[in-house]
Design a protein around this motif. Structure first.
Motif, PDB file in Angstrom:
ATOM      1  N   ILE A 274     -16.555  -8.051  -8.036  1.00  0.00           N
ATOM      2  CA  ILE A 274     -15.887  -6.751  -7.891  1.00  0.00           C
ATOM      3  C   ILE A 274     -14.651  -6.985  -7.025  1.00  0.00           C
ATOM      4  O   ILE A 274     -14.740  -7.615  -5.961  1.00  0.00           O
TER       5      ILE A 274
ATOM      6  N   TYR B 153     -22.498  -2.524  -2.949  1.00  0.00           N
ATOM      7  CA  TYR B 153     -22.352  -2.337  -4.392  1.00  0.00           C
ATOM      8  C   TYR B 153     -22.624  -3.651  -5.125  1.00  0.00           C
ATOM      9  O   TYR B 153     -23.352  -3.695  -6.112  1.00  0.00           O
TER      10      TYR B 153
ATOM     11  N   ASP C  94     -11.228  -5.943  -4.659  1.00  0.00           N
ATOM     12  CA  ASP C  94     -11.049  -5.055  -3.499  1.00  0.00           C
ATOM     13  C   ASP C  94     -10.655  -3.644  -3.922  1.00  0.00           C
ATOM     14  O   ASP C  94     -10.736  -2.706  -3.124  1.00  0.00           O
TER      15      ASP C  94
ATOM     16  N   GLY D 264     -12.157  -2.177  -6.456  1.00  0.00           N
ATOM     17  CA  GLY D 264     -13.299  -1.653  -7.209  1.00  0.00           C
ATOM     18  C   GLY D 264     -13.314  -2.080  -8.673  1.00  0.00           C
ATOM     19  O   GLY D 264     -14.206  -1.694  -9.424  1.00  0.00           O
TER      20      GLY D 264
ATOM     21  N   LYS E 252     -18.443  -2.513  -0.450  1.00  0.00           N
ATOM     22  CA  LYS E 252     -18.223  -3.561  -1.452  1.00  0.00           C
ATOM     23  C   LYS E 252     -19.430  -4.506  -1.488  1.00  0.00           C
ATOM     24  O   LYS E 252     -19.906  -4.888  -2.555  1.00  0.00           O
TER      25      LYS E 252
ATOM     26  N   ILE F 167     -13.567  -1.014   3.310  1.00  0.00           N
ATOM     27  CA  ILE F 167     -14.381  -1.161   2.096  1.00  0.00           C
ATOM     28  C   ILE F 167     -15.468  -2.223   2.228  1.00  0.00           C
ATOM     29  O   ILE F 167     -16.307  -2.360   1.343  1.00  0.00           O
TER      30      ILE F 167
ATOM     31  N   TRP G 228     -12.871   3.740  -5.594  1.00  0.00           N
ATOM     32  CA  TRP G 228     -14.129   3.460  -4.896  1.00  0.00           C
ATOM     33  C   TRP G 228     -15.089   4.645  -4.878  1.00  0.00           C
ATOM     34  O   TRP G 228     -16.303   4.454  -4.766  1.00  0.00           O
TER      35      TRP G 228
END
Ligand code: BTN
Length: 289
Positions: free
Chosen positions: A250, A219, A252, A254, A216, A212, A101
């Motif tokens: 994406i 991103y 978990d 990355g 997440k 995250i 990440w």
């Protein structure tokens, strides 16, 4: 001082420190006229005791490095080449998630800093190319060492094309690269830009430590790879060196989740495969069909 006044002045520690609003990142700062690669310099400083958050920035690099063994074009007086040392201890079971990440959260941080200072809205090509108008304005090279020990180090290397006019790029980059000044039509103060991206990185890093979910989502909103047909060139892997398919999300961890065009078994027909490293080519623009 306005950005247009100071944009072409040399980078100075004083200008960077005056603009800095972080708690940790950049509080220890090494500003170099030139160095082979700020990532290499940062790694050696880290291994010799430089503290967490130390930043190495250079006016030029003589052997700037990109992902996948490529060179990073690093002329003097124009762009930003910096490397951030991250040293905080990670529980062993979180190290691999952390390593996947970090580049993605750093890419989001750079995109946000650019957007705040320029009004432009950069997008991200997985994993961490920063694009404006489909051209690359910046990239990240994250390197780590000793992550299985208590002295693990991650170096986040950031290269940003700032005050380059498009015709100043070497011929092979003409159609692929751009800069902030080329896109915004004005120069940018590299010290202010560096301070802004360190602030964004510090915020995203703190948020990431509590989970995250936010990064997440953020991103995903910026990543133009999702929804594209892509070709991924991989340096290893049991499917050969190249796959094509639809990038769907994406993961978990990355990773880029891809539905293969040509699945080799029934399982992959309905389940995307996870790509953790490789060179992604967008085959067709979103919404072009
Ligand atoms: C890429 O997109 O291929 C990554 C480029 C990363 C370039 C930066 S410039 C500062 C730091 N030092 C290096 O040698 N590389 C990174």
């Amino acid at each position: 001082m306005s950005s247009s006044v100071s944009a072409f002045q040399p980078l100075t520690s004083q200008a960077i420190t005056m603009a800095l609003c972080t708690k940790t990142l950049g509080r220890s700062l090494h500003l170099l006229q030139d160095t082979p690669s700020t990532n290499s310099t940062a790694m050696s400083l880290a291994q010799n005791g430089a503290p967490d958050g130390t930043v190495v920035v250079a006016d030029t690099q003589t052997s700037g490095r990109g992902r996948l063994g490529r060179q990073w074009y690093s002329p003097p007086g124009k762009n930003l080449y910096c490397s951030i040392i991250l040293k905080r201890a990670m529980p062993p079971d979180q190290v691999s998630g952390w390593l996947s990440w970090v580049p993605l959260l750093a890419a989001v941080a750079v995109a946000r800093a650019i957007q705040t200072l320029s009004g432009l809205r950069p997008s991200l090509k997985w994993p961490n190319d920063i694009l404006i108008a489909q051209r690359k304005v910046g990239g990240l090279l994250c390197e780590s060492s000793g992550m299985a020990t208590a002295n693990g180090v991650v170096i986040v290397g950031i290269g940003l094309n700032v005050n380059m006019w498009r015709d100043a790029f070497p011929a092979d980059l003409h159609d692929l690269a751009t800069s902030l000044s080329a896109e915004a039509g004005r120069p940018f103060d590299r010290a202010v830009l560096l301070a802004a991206l360190l602030s964004e990185l510090e915020l995203r890093y703190e948020a990431f430590l509590s989970g995250i979910a936010d990064i997440k989502q953020e991103y995903g909103l910026r990543c133009t790879t999702i929804g594209q047909r892509v070709r991924v060139e991989m340096s290893n892997g049991d499917r050969g060196n190249c796959i094509e398919g639809q990038a769907v999300s994406i993961g978990d961890d990355g990773s880029l989740q891809i539905m293969l065009d040509d699945p080799q078994d029934r399982f992959t027909c309905v389940t995307p495969i996870a790509i953790r490293a490789g060179d992604v080519v967008h085959l067709r623009r979103k919404g072009s069909d």
